[in-house]
Design a protein around this motif. Structure first.
Motif, mmCIF file in Angstrom:
data_model
loop_
_atom_site.group_PDB
_atom_site.id
_atom_site.type_symbol
_atom_site.label_atom_id
_atom_site.label_comp_id
_atom_site.label_asym_id
_atom_site.label_seq_id
_atom_site.Cartn_x
_atom_site.Cartn_y
_atom_site.Cartn_z
ATOM 1 N N TRP A 165 -9.214 6.814 -9.480
ATOM 2 C CA TRP A 165 -9.684 8.052 -8.571
ATOM 3 C C TRP A 165 -8.514 8.866 -8.653
ATOM 4 C CZ3 TRP A 165 -13.536 11.372 -8.101
ATOM 5 C CH2 TRP A 165 -13.251 12.296 -7.108
ATOM 6 N N ASN A 166 -7.458 8.252 -8.469
ATOM 7 C CA ASN A 166 -6.040 8.698 -8.089
ATOM 8 C C ASN A 166 -5.492 9.295 -9.277
ATOM 9 O OD1 ASN A 166 -4.753 6.978 -5.386
ATOM 10 N ND2 ASN A 166 -5.397 8.737 -5.388
ATOM 11 N N ILE A 167 -5.502 8.824 -10.367
ATOM 12 C CA ILE A 167 -4.675 9.238 -11.792
ATOM 13 C C ILE A 167 -5.483 9.446 -13.187
ATOM 14 C CG2 ILE A 167 -2.495 8.460 -10.674
ATOM 15 C CD1 ILE A 167 -2.461 6.137 -12.874
ATOM 16 N N ALA A 168 -6.657 8.796 -13.117
ATOM 17 C CA ALA A 168 -7.043 8.682 -14.415
ATOM 18 C C ALA A 168 -8.231 9.684 -14.943
ATOM 19 C CB ALA A 168 -8.052 7.134 -14.453
ATOM 20 N N ALA A 178 0.757 -1.381 0.025
ATOM 21 C CA ALA A 178 -0.051 -0.035 0.029
ATOM 22 C C ALA A 178 0.930 1.215 0.050
ATOM 23 C CB ALA A 178 -0.979 0.236 1.211
ATOM 24 N N SER A 179 1.920 1.337 0.858
ATOM 25 C CA SER A 179 2.685 2.459 0.823
ATOM 26 C C SER A 179 3.476 2.924 -0.318
ATOM 27 C CB SER A 179 3.879 2.135 1.960
ATOM 28 O OG SER A 179 4.329 1.037 1.632
ATOM 29 N N ARG A 198 2.365 1.926 -3.683
ATOM 30 C CA ARG A 198 1.148 2.119 -4.434
ATOM 31 C C ARG A 198 1.182 3.437 -4.792
ATOM 32 N NH1 ARG A 198 -3.710 3.892 -4.026
ATOM 33 N NH2 ARG A 198 -5.355 2.999 -5.479
ATOM 34 N N GLY A 199 0.996 4.266 -3.839
ATOM 35 C CA GLY A 199 0.741 5.971 -4.080
ATOM 36 C C GLY A 199 2.150 6.409 -4.851
ATOM 37 N N GLU A 200 3.278 6.111 -4.580
ATOM 38 C CA GLU A 200 4.366 6.494 -5.168
ATOM 39 C C GLU A 200 4.814 6.086 -6.761
ATOM 40 O OE1 GLU A 200 7.518 7.641 -3.442
ATOM 41 O OE2 GLU A 200 5.925 8.483 -2.363
ATOM 42 N N ALA A 231 1.872 8.147 -8.684
ATOM 43 C CA ALA A 231 2.296 9.375 -8.743
ATOM 44 C C ALA A 231 3.340 9.649 -9.918
ATOM 45 C CB ALA A 231 3.150 10.018 -7.661
ATOM 46 N N ARG A 245 1.412 9.306 -13.375
ATOM 47 C CA ARG A 245 0.610 10.533 -13.552
ATOM 48 C C ARG A 245 1.824 11.554 -13.906
ATOM 49 N NH1 ARG A 245 -4.028 11.911 -15.553
ATOM 50 N NH2 ARG A 245 -3.092 13.761 -16.330
#
Lengths: 322, 319
Positions: free
Chosen positions: B207-210, B175-176, B178-180, B183, B186
């Protein structure tokens, strides 16, 4: 909490690799009452699976354990092999991760579920076991005819249900689920979580639910413990911990799962820089300080342990309670 | 925006199985399009078809207005322009090859050894592996899972592709991390004009990047639209059900569908979703007088959604 079902005291697990000792679990204490649920969250390598396996002494040879694991008043770590065999499956059972690999590919599903029952109850006939298997299959929402199927004939979600049926075969009081939904699709994951919740309420099962997906836990378990580098760094009621974490590591983990509809995370994925520390070479003081966004000078000196942080909550961070 | 990829009426059959069954989809230049669906929805077959690894049984895929080439110099250049990132970085890297070798391979195939070292360093740095020289001699097992996925992305980016196809790029990561990685994807899109088609079952990723989301069910795209719109007001009952079981979604009552995606050799008649559809099961379709249509008429794809209940009726009142 009178008379907990499971009480783990200062548990340590140390592996040996390449002549070095590798501390995987470094002093973990928690308790679990009948019918209670606890979520254990953390990254790969934080020691959560080692902890789960230590509870039933399923660790590989050469792993050293310390501390106490009291299961219904008996210390699992001090049990004789015969007693241990009797306790496994009947008092506590594990649902392993990877539904693909945890089943024998060349044995019928029904026979695999019946195996622990036949081993634990010498008086049980094959016919009675087969009947019990059918009952278990329908209990986990599968058709009875699946008893004659082989694992490859089932989908991932169906196999996961078989593993849950197997874990319930000897009617344990405690179920440990190690990443039971990780490889599953969203809808199938929801189905399996709903099944576990139903079993918990119907059978009064106590459950330890291990995952790296914190968002799954908030709806599944009442309490949540976040692990980092072999220790619990925060513990508390799931909803409170998820919405208002104290430890900066818990905060990073909760932020990693965006709240859909929240403009703050739209086009703004949040992660945590850096990697978990090497257990053979832990930094001094707080092991999280090298990745911590709010690190201070004193963090390198204080090896902080869990301290009370408000009612029913605790966290291991120098910033808590100051 | 102009379209980079045009998928027109594409079907892919494996014997009696209709893995992809008449898909129209456009990927716009410079966007991140998330292709969402469960296992068995045909999303992987569809991107394999876009990549040219799979011939369509019917329909066509075009790239920058031209049909995807399958041989000759045009195919060679297509394979430079379109790169792929797989789910499991450990499986995607050769364990006996250093990170340098793994990243350099694509460059060597297409451009020879010229300027190789600088290009590898540049690709590693752009994927967030800094300083790049430190990673040159390391083997995959010597770096973390997140760094391995960054190396895979560097290997794709060294050829400066126009389109990156990413199949569940963070599903096997913590999970930690994933965001990296999200990012990073994107940032590559925003800074280099890259286009990304990401296959996932993770609506949080969308939701985060699309920019846009396309939802697939049993070989068909059933809903397409801007991410904000689809995730705030899904119109197709399948999208609504999927969204309602995301643990981070609280405004929808969880609708746990029974069973799994049907066998693609036996696609249900009428709307392929009708046997599992909550609108049908809940009696709403009957009240709307469309039950017979749901059971017998394959819904057309109109204004971004393929559902008999959606276009005229759900306009204002949807959940």
């Amino acid at each position: 909490m009178s008379d907990p079902l499971l009480s783990v005291e200062d548990l340590t697990v140390t592996y040996r690799a390449a002549g070095k000792s590798v501390p995987a679990v470094r002093g973990v204490t928690f308790g679990l009452s009948v019918g209670e649920t606890l979520g254990l969250a953390g990254e790969s390598g934080c020691g959560k699976s080692s902890l789960a396996n230590a509870v039933l002494r399923l660790l590989p040879l050469g792993a050293k354990t310390g501390g106490k694991v009291m299961l219904e008043g008996e210390d699992v770590l001090a049990m004789k092999p015969g007693r241990l065999r009797a306790v496994r499956w009947t008092e506590a059972a594990i649902v392993f991760q990877g539904a693909l690999h945890a089943l024998n590919p060349v044995q019928r599903v029904g026979d695999q579920i019946a195996e622990p029952m036949l081993l634990h109850d010498g008086a049980l006939t094959d016919r009675a076991a087969a009947a019990a298997v059918k009952g278990l299959l329908s209990h986990v929402g599968l058709p009875e005819r699946f008893a004659r199927s082989y694992p490859h004939q089932l989908s991932g979600g169906q196999r996961q249900r078989v593993l849950i049926a197997m874990a319930l075969a000897c009617d344990p009081a405690l179920l440990i689920a190690d990443e039971p939904t990780t490889a599953l699709d969203l809808m199938v994951q929801a189905q399996v979580l709903a099944l576990l919740e139903r079993l918990r309420t119907e059978r009064g099962l106590a459950m330890i639910f291990i995952t790296h997906d914190l968002s799954v836990l908030t709806h599944t378990t009442k309490r949540l413990a976040v692990m980092y580098a072999g220790r619990i760094v925060e513990e508390g009621p799931s909803d409170q911990l998820f919405t208002a974490p104290f430890h900066p590591y818990s905060a990073a983990l909760t932020a990693a799962f965006p709240s859909i509809g929240d403009p703050g995370s739209r086009m703004h994925p949040s992660g945590l820089a850096g990697d978990p520390p090497d257990p053979t070479d832990l930094p001094s003081g707080c092991p999280f300080r090298v990745r911590c966004p709010v690190v201070e000078d004193r963090c390198a000196e204080i090896d902080i342990r869990l301290v009370a942080a408000g009612e029913d909550r605790s966290a291991a961070c120098v910033l808590v309670g100051t | 925006m102009s379209s980079l990829v045009e998928v027109a009426g594409v079907s892919v059959r494996f014997g009696a199985a209709r893995a992809v069954d008449g898909v129209d989809l456009t990927v716009e230049t410079g966007e991140v399009l998330a292709l969402v669906g469960e296992s068995g929805s045909g999303k992987t077959t569809l991107i394999r078809t876009i990549l040219g690894l799979q011939y369509p049984t019917a329909g066509s895929v075009s790239f920058q207005g031209k049909p995807v080439p399958n041989h000759g110099p045009a195919a060679r250049s297509y394979r430079r322009d379109v790169q792929m990132v797989f789910q499991d970085p450990t499986g995607a890297l050769n364990p006996r090859q250093t990170i340098y070798e793994a990243v350099a391979e694509g460059h060597r195939i297409h451009h020879g050894h010229e300027g190789e070292k600088e290009k590898v360093a540049e690709a590693l740095a752009s994927a967030g592996l800094r300083p790049p020289e430190r990673f040159f001699p390391l083997y995959p097992h010597e770096v973390s899972g997140g760094q391995r996925q960054r190396a895979v992305i560097a290997g794709a980016m060294i050829l400066h592709p126009k389109l990156l196809l990413a199949d569940e790029p963070v599903a096997s990561l913590d999970a930690s991390i994933r965001g990296e990685i999200l990012a990073l994807l994107r940032r590559l899109v925003d800074q280099t004009g890259l286009t990304v088609l990401v296959v996932t079952h993770d609506l949080g990723l969308a939701w985060n990047i699309a920019d846009r989301v396309a939802v697939m069910y049993l070989g068909r795209v059933v809903e397409v639209g801007p991410t904000d719109q689809i995730l705030a007001e899904p119109r197709h009952p399948y999208t609504r059900a999927l969204l309602s079981v995301v643990p981070e979604v609280h405004h929808l009552e969880p609708q746990i569908l029974i069973g799994e995606i049907p066998d693609p050799t036996r696609i249900p008649t009428g709307c392929r979703f009708h046997p599992r559809c909550p609108v049908v099961a809940g009696g709403e379709a009957d009240r709307l007088g469309i039950l017979e249509m749901c059971k017998s008429v394959d819904p057309q794809f109109l204004e971004g959604v393929a559902c008999h209940a959606s276009p005229p009726h759900a306009g204002g009142g949807g959940t």
